[in-house]
Design a protein around this motif. Structure first.
Motif, short mmCIF file in Angstrom:
data_model
loop_
_atom_site.label_atom_id
_atom_site.label_comp_id
_atom_site.label_asym_id
_atom_site.label_seq_id
_atom_site.Cartn_x
_atom_site.Cartn_y
_atom_site.Cartn_z
N PRO A 27 0.89 -1.19 0.10
CA PRO A 27 0.17 -0.06 -0.07
C PRO A 27 0.77 1.34 -0.15
O PRO A 27 1.83 1.18 0.35
CB PRO A 27 -0.79 0.01 1.37
CG PRO A 27 0.10 -1.01 2.07
CD PRO A 27 0.81 -1.93 1.35
N TYR A 46 -6.30 -5.92 -1.60
CA TYR A 46 -7.56 -5.62 -0.90
C TYR A 46 -8.15 -6.74 -0.77
O TYR A 46 -8.53 -7.23 0.56
CB TYR A 46 -8.26 -4.47 -1.58
CG TYR A 46 -9.63 -4.20 -0.82
CD1 TYR A 46 -9.53 -3.56 0.33
CD2 TYR A 46 -10.70 -4.89 -1.22
CE1 TYR A 46 -10.78 -3.27 1.23
CE2 TYR A 46 -11.90 -4.84 -0.65
CZ TYR A 46 -12.04 -4.18 0.67
OH TYR A 46 -13.27 -3.88 1.34
N GLU A 47 -8.41 -7.73 -1.76
CA GLU A 47 -9.14 -8.87 -1.89
C GLU A 47 -8.41 -9.92 -0.90
O GLU A 47 -8.95 -10.75 0.11
CB GLU A 47 -9.42 -9.37 -3.14
CG GLU A 47 -10.54 -8.68 -3.87
CD GLU A 47 -11.78 -8.46 -3.33
OE1 GLU A 47 -12.19 -9.41 -2.62
OE2 GLU A 47 -12.35 -7.36 -3.39
N ASN A 49 -6.23 -9.48 1.51
CA ASN A 49 -6.28 -9.03 2.97
C ASN A 49 -7.68 -9.15 3.47
O ASN A 49 -7.77 -9.63 4.69
CB ASN A 49 -5.92 -7.49 2.94
CG ASN A 49 -4.61 -7.30 2.85
OD1 ASN A 49 -3.67 -8.06 3.14
ND2 ASN A 49 -4.03 -6.15 2.58
N ARG A 50 -8.55 -9.09 2.68
CA ARG A 50 -10.06 -9.24 3.09
C ARG A 50 -10.16 -10.72 3.31
O ARG A 50 -10.88 -11.17 4.26
CB ARG A 50 -11.04 -8.94 2.07
CG ARG A 50 -12.31 -8.34 2.60
CD ARG A 50 -13.17 -7.34 1.49
NE ARG A 50 -14.38 -8.16 1.57
CZ ARG A 50 -15.37 -8.50 0.66
NH1 ARG A 50 -14.88 -8.26 -0.54
NH2 ARG A 50 -16.37 -8.93 1.00
#
Length: 95
Positions: A27, A46-47, A49-50
Motif C-alpha cells: 500500500p 485488498y481482496e 487482505n479481506r
C-alpha cells in the motif's frame, strides 16, 4: 519501509501511484497536513487482505466455540460429516 506520500501526490501523480501499488503489492499511505489520511492499495491486495481477515475471524470464532464446550470431534468424524453434507448438497442440485 512504508511508502508515505502527501495526499496531493494522488492528484498530481495518480498514474505513478497506481503503478507502484500494482507492481509492489504494497500500500501507499497518504497524509494530509503531515497526518495519516488514506491508504491506496491494489484490488488484488485488498481482496487478499479481506480473505485473510475472514479466515482469521472464522478461526477465532472456532477457538471461542471450542473454549465454551468440552465436546471434541476427531478428524475422521468431521470429514465424514462434511462428505455427508456435500453429498446431500449435490443431490439437491441435481433435482
Amino acid at each position: 519501509m512504508p511508502n508515505i506520500r502527501p495526499v496531493s501526490d494522488l492528484r498530481n501523480h495518480f498514474a505513478e501511484i497506481t503503478r507502484e501499488v500494482q507492481l509492489s503489492d504494497e500500500p501507499v499511505f497518504l497524509t494530509k497536513n503531515g497526518v495519516g489520511s488514506i491508504v491506496v492499495m491494489s484490488m488484488e491486495s485488498y481482496e487478499k487482505n479481506r480473505y485473510d481477515s475472514m479466515v482469521y475471524d472464522k478461526l477465532r470464532e472456532a477457538e471461542l466455540q471450542a473454549a465454551g464446550t468440552a465436546e471434541r470431534r476427531s478428524h475422521e468424524d468431521v470429514m465424514a460429516k462434511a462428505r455427508e453434507l456435500l453429498s446431500g448438497a449435490e443431490g439437491q442440485n441435481r433435482a
